[in-house]
Design a protein around this motif. Structure first.
Motif, PDB file in Angstrom:
ATOM      1  N   THR A 218       0.850  -1.191   0.000  1.00 39.19           N
ATOM      2  CA  THR A 218       0.000   0.000   0.000  1.00 39.19           C
ATOM      3  C   THR A 218       0.886   1.242   0.000  1.00 39.19           C
ATOM      4  O   THR A 218       2.113   1.151   0.169  1.00 39.19           O
ATOM      5  CB  THR A 218      -0.907   0.048   1.237  1.00 39.19           C
ATOM      6  N   ASP A 219       0.250   2.414  -0.162  1.00 37.65           N
ATOM      7  CA  ASP A 219       0.978   3.653   0.109  1.00 37.65           C
ATOM      8  C   ASP A 219       0.911   3.915   1.610  1.00 37.65           C
ATOM      9  O   ASP A 219       0.450   3.056   2.374  1.00 37.65           O
ATOM     10  CB  ASP A 219       0.420   4.814  -0.722  1.00 37.65           C
ATOM     11  N   ASP A 220       1.396   5.086   2.047  1.00 32.46           N
ATOM     12  CA  ASP A 220       1.424   5.332   3.491  1.00 32.46           C
ATOM     13  C   ASP A 220       0.209   6.104   3.993  1.00 32.46           C
ATOM     14  O   ASP A 220       0.214   6.598   5.131  1.00 32.46           O
ATOM     15  CB  ASP A 220       2.711   6.047   3.899  1.00 32.46           C
ATOM     16  N   THR A 221      -0.832   6.209   3.143  1.00 32.25           N
ATOM     17  CA  THR A 221      -2.074   6.807   3.605  1.00 32.25           C
ATOM     18  C   THR A 221      -2.731   5.864   4.613  1.00 32.25           C
ATOM     19  O   THR A 221      -2.852   4.670   4.372  1.00 32.25           O
ATOM     20  CB  THR A 221      -3.026   7.059   2.421  1.00 32.25           C
ATOM     21  N   GLY A 222      -3.170   6.391   5.727  1.00 32.23           N
ATOM     22  CA  GLY A 222      -3.767   5.527   6.743  1.00 32.23           C
ATOM     23  C   GLY A 222      -2.724   4.995   7.693  1.00 32.23           C
ATOM     24  O   GLY A 222      -1.549   5.358   7.660  1.00 32.23           O
ATOM     25  N   THR A 223      -3.137   4.062   8.543  1.00 32.27           N
ATOM     26  CA  THR A 223      -2.258   3.522   9.583  1.00 32.27           C
ATOM     27  C   THR A 223      -1.852   2.091   9.245  1.00 32.27           C
ATOM     28  O   THR A 223      -2.453   1.429   8.399  1.00 32.27           O
ATOM     29  CB  THR A 223      -2.980   3.521  10.938  1.00 32.27           C
ATOM     30  N   ASP A 224      -0.821   1.601   9.935  1.00 30.40           N
ATOM     31  CA  ASP A 224      -0.375   0.217   9.731  1.00 30.40           C
ATOM     32  C   ASP A 224      -1.485  -0.776  10.065  1.00 30.40           C
ATOM     33  O   ASP A 224      -1.568  -1.844   9.449  1.00 30.40           O
ATOM     34  CB  ASP A 224       0.857  -0.074  10.586  1.00 30.40           C
ATOM     35  N   SER A 225      -2.323  -0.436  11.044  1.00 29.44           N
ATOM     36  CA  SER A 225      -3.391  -1.356  11.433  1.00 29.44           C
ATOM     37  C   SER A 225      -4.410  -1.543  10.316  1.00 29.44           C
ATOM     38  O   SER A 225      -5.125  -2.552  10.280  1.00 29.44           O
ATOM     39  CB  SER A 225      -4.093  -0.847  12.703  1.00 29.44           C
ATOM     40  N   ILE A 226      -4.459  -0.593   9.391  1.00 29.24           N
ATOM     41  CA  ILE A 226      -5.330  -0.717   8.221  1.00 29.24           C
ATOM     42  C   ILE A 226      -4.556  -1.257   7.027  1.00 29.24           C
ATOM     43  O   ILE A 226      -5.003  -2.175   6.330  1.00 29.24           O
ATOM     44  CB  ILE A 226      -5.959   0.650   7.864  1.00 29.24           C
ATOM     45  N   ASN A 227      -3.374  -0.699   6.785  1.00 25.68           N
ATOM     46  CA  ASN A 227      -2.625  -1.036   5.579  1.00 25.68           C
ATOM     47  C   ASN A 227      -2.085  -2.461   5.580  1.00 25.68           C
ATOM     48  O   ASN A 227      -2.088  -3.130   4.539  1.00 25.68           O
ATOM     49  CB  ASN A 227      -1.459  -0.053   5.400  1.00 25.68           C
ATOM     50  N   ASP A 228      -1.594  -2.929   6.716  1.00 25.68           N
ATOM     51  CA  ASP A 228      -1.002  -4.272   6.753  1.00 25.68           C
ATOM     52  C   ASP A 228      -2.015  -5.363   6.400  1.00 25.68           C
ATOM     53  O   ASP A 228      -1.754  -6.181   5.506  1.00 25.68           O
ATOM     54  CB  ASP A 228      -0.364  -4.535   8.118  1.00 25.68           C
ATOM     55  N   PRO A 229      -3.170  -5.428   7.070  1.00 25.43           N
ATOM     56  CA  PRO A 229      -4.129  -6.476   6.697  1.00 25.43           C
ATOM     57  C   PRO A 229      -4.714  -6.259   5.300  1.00 25.43           C
ATOM     58  O   PRO A 229      -5.024  -7.233   4.605  1.00 25.43           O
ATOM     59  CB  PRO A 229      -5.207  -6.373   7.782  1.00 25.43           C
ATOM     60  N   LEU A 230      -4.875  -5.000   4.861  1.00 33.90           N
ATOM     61  CA  LEU A 230      -5.402  -4.744   3.525  1.00 33.90           C
ATOM     62  C   LEU A 230      -4.449  -5.280   2.460  1.00 33.90           C
ATOM     63  O   LEU A 230      -4.883  -5.922   1.487  1.00 33.90           O
ATOM     64  CB  LEU A 230      -5.625  -3.245   3.319  1.00 33.90           C
ATOM     65  N   SER A 231      -3.164  -5.048   2.633  1.00 36.36           N
ATOM     66  CA  SER A 231      -2.192  -5.538   1.645  1.00 36.36           C
ATOM     67  C   SER A 231      -2.174  -7.064   1.603  1.00 36.36           C
ATOM     68  O   SER A 231      -2.049  -7.667   0.518  1.00 36.36           O
ATOM     69  CB  SER A 231      -0.794  -4.997   1.958  1.00 36.36           C
ATOM     70  N   LEU A 232      -2.310  -7.708   2.759  1.00 36.86           N
ATOM     71  CA  LEU A 232      -2.340  -9.173   2.793  1.00 36.86           C
ATOM     72  C   LEU A 232      -3.627  -9.704   2.157  1.00 36.86           C
ATOM     73  O   LEU A 232      -3.589 -10.662   1.370  1.00 36.86           O
ATOM     74  CB  LEU A 232      -2.216  -9.658   4.232  1.00 36.86           C
ATOM     75  N   ASP A 233      -4.756  -9.096   2.493  1.00 37.02           N
ATOM     76  CA  ASP A 233      -6.032  -9.550   1.932  1.00 37.02           C
ATOM     77  C   ASP A 233      -6.037  -9.421   0.408  1.00 37.02           C
ATOM     78  O   ASP A 233      -6.555 -10.285  -0.307  1.00 37.02           O
ATOM     79  CB  ASP A 233      -7.189  -8.746   2.515  1.00 37.02           C
ATOM     80  N   ARG A 234      -5.471  -8.346  -0.104  1.00 34.88           N
ATOM     81  CA  ARG A 234      -5.407  -8.169  -1.554  1.00 34.88           C
ATOM     82  C   ARG A 234      -4.495  -9.209  -2.207  1.00 34.88           C
ATOM     83  O   ARG A 234      -4.819  -9.743  -3.271  1.00 34.88           O
ATOM     84  CB  ARG A 234      -4.929  -6.751  -1.876  1.00 34.88           C
ATOM     85  N   ALA A 235      -3.372  -9.500  -1.569  1.00 33.41           N
ATOM     86  CA  ALA A 235      -2.488 -10.547  -2.100  1.00 33.41           C
ATOM     87  C   ALA A 235      -3.191 -11.902  -2.080  1.00 33.41           C
ATOM     88  O   ALA A 235      -3.055 -12.701  -3.025  1.00 33.41           O
ATOM     89  CB  ALA A 235      -1.201 -10.595  -1.282  1.00 33.41           C
ATOM     90  N   GLU A 236      -3.953 -12.175  -1.034  1.00 26.24           N
ATOM     91  CA  GLU A 236      -4.704 -13.432  -0.959  1.00 26.24           C
ATOM     92  C   GLU A 236      -5.763 -13.504  -2.060  1.00 26.24           C
ATOM     93  O   GLU A 236      -5.998 -14.572  -2.644  1.00 26.24           O
ATOM     94  CB  GLU A 236      -5.363 -13.571   0.415  1.00 26.24           C
TER      95      GLU A 236
END
Length: 285
Positions: A218-236
């Motif tokens: 992801t980019d750095d918009t938002g927080t790690d608590s949002i970006n980390d699971p979002l990036s994993l869910d998209r990869a899945e």
């Protein structure tokens, strides 16, 4: 020995890089060079500063040497504190008629390689720079980090789709823009993503490898608590789509989400953030 001049860059065409020597010293080579402001008037031009550990992870390096015989890219040597094994020039600009003379050390190529190519972020490459065995000794003043030598990559970028393709002799890495694959903040693939993933699946189907790595970013918009699971869910989501499209039974998928921790561009601009929002699919050729 050789020179090259800036062209079609924000620096204009007034900065010249001259190569004075490239010589072996122990297991590395030392490049002696200068940067000269050729223009008149009173305006200064920007100069490339010494590289350090913060300089672009993969997509931007101020200086590098190419070993054309072994198809490898040699990045400047760094000390363990991240500073450059080079002369310490601090000038960020050069006055008209001014010059910066400097040197920089790189990992050396194998014996038998008698010339290299200089690439920089500001000017065309300089080819066939001969490596000499004599030159001024410049021993390191501290502990050096491991040398960074990369396989040369062929890179193609489709500006319309936001797809970037990198290839070495052994590996293919395809980065897909999540702006194309997903709606904002979502991890469900859009209907327009299927055609792109079908093309990737066909390549994997015909490749020789059995491992497919899928990395979400992801980019750095938002927080790690949002970006980390979002990036994993998209990869899945990409993994599930590819596994439905690929029929060969030997494929193993490795999926990771990195959030905003591995940017390939600045997050200070819309264009940079768009490049950072990606899913990268890597497999053997």
């Amino acid at each position: 020995m050789a020179s090259t001049t800036t062209s079609s860059t924000e620096l204009g065409n007034n900065l010249r890089i001259d190569i004075h020597s490239l010589h072996r010293q122990d297991d590395h080579v030392v490049l002696d060079f200068s940067m000269t402001h050729l223009g008149g008037g009173e305006d200064r031009v920007l100069a490339l500063l010494p590289p350090n550990s913060g300089d672009g992870a993969a997509d931007f390096q101020p200086f590098s040497l190419i070993d054309p015989k072994n198809e490898s890219k040699h990045l400047p040597l760094l000390y363990t504190d991240g500073s450059c094994y080079c002369s310490d020039w601090k000038e960020s600009g050069i006055d008209p008629g001014g010059r910066i003379r400097a040197w920089m050390a790189f990992p050396g190529p194998p014996q038998g390689v008698d010339s290299m190519i200089l690439t920089s972020a500001i000017a065309p490459p300089i080819f066939n720079i001969p490596i000499t065995e004599d030159g001024k000794s410049r021993p390191p003043s501290g502990d050096l980090s491991d040398p960074r030598i990369w396989d040369l990559r062929s890179i193609e970028e489709d500006l319309n789709s936001g797809t970037t393709r990198e290839e070495t002799a052994d590996e293919v890495a395809i980065s897909l823009s999540t702006d194309v694959l997903f709606e904002v903040g979502e991890s469900r693939l859009t209907s327009t993503a299927s055609q792109t993933l079908q093309q990737v699946a066909q390549e994997i189907e015909s490749s020789s490898g059995s491992v497919v790595e899928i990395d979400g970013h992801t980019d750095d918009t938002g927080t790690d608590s949002i970006n980390d699971p979002l990036s994993l869910d998209r990869a899945e989501s990409v993994k599930r789509a590819l596994s439905d499209l690929i029929s060969k039974p030997t494929v193993e998928y490795k999926v990771e989400g990195h959030g905003s921790q591995q940017p390939i561009a600045t997050n200070e601009t819309d264009e940079g953030r768009k490049k950072n929002r990606r899913v990268t699919i890597t497999f053997q050729r």
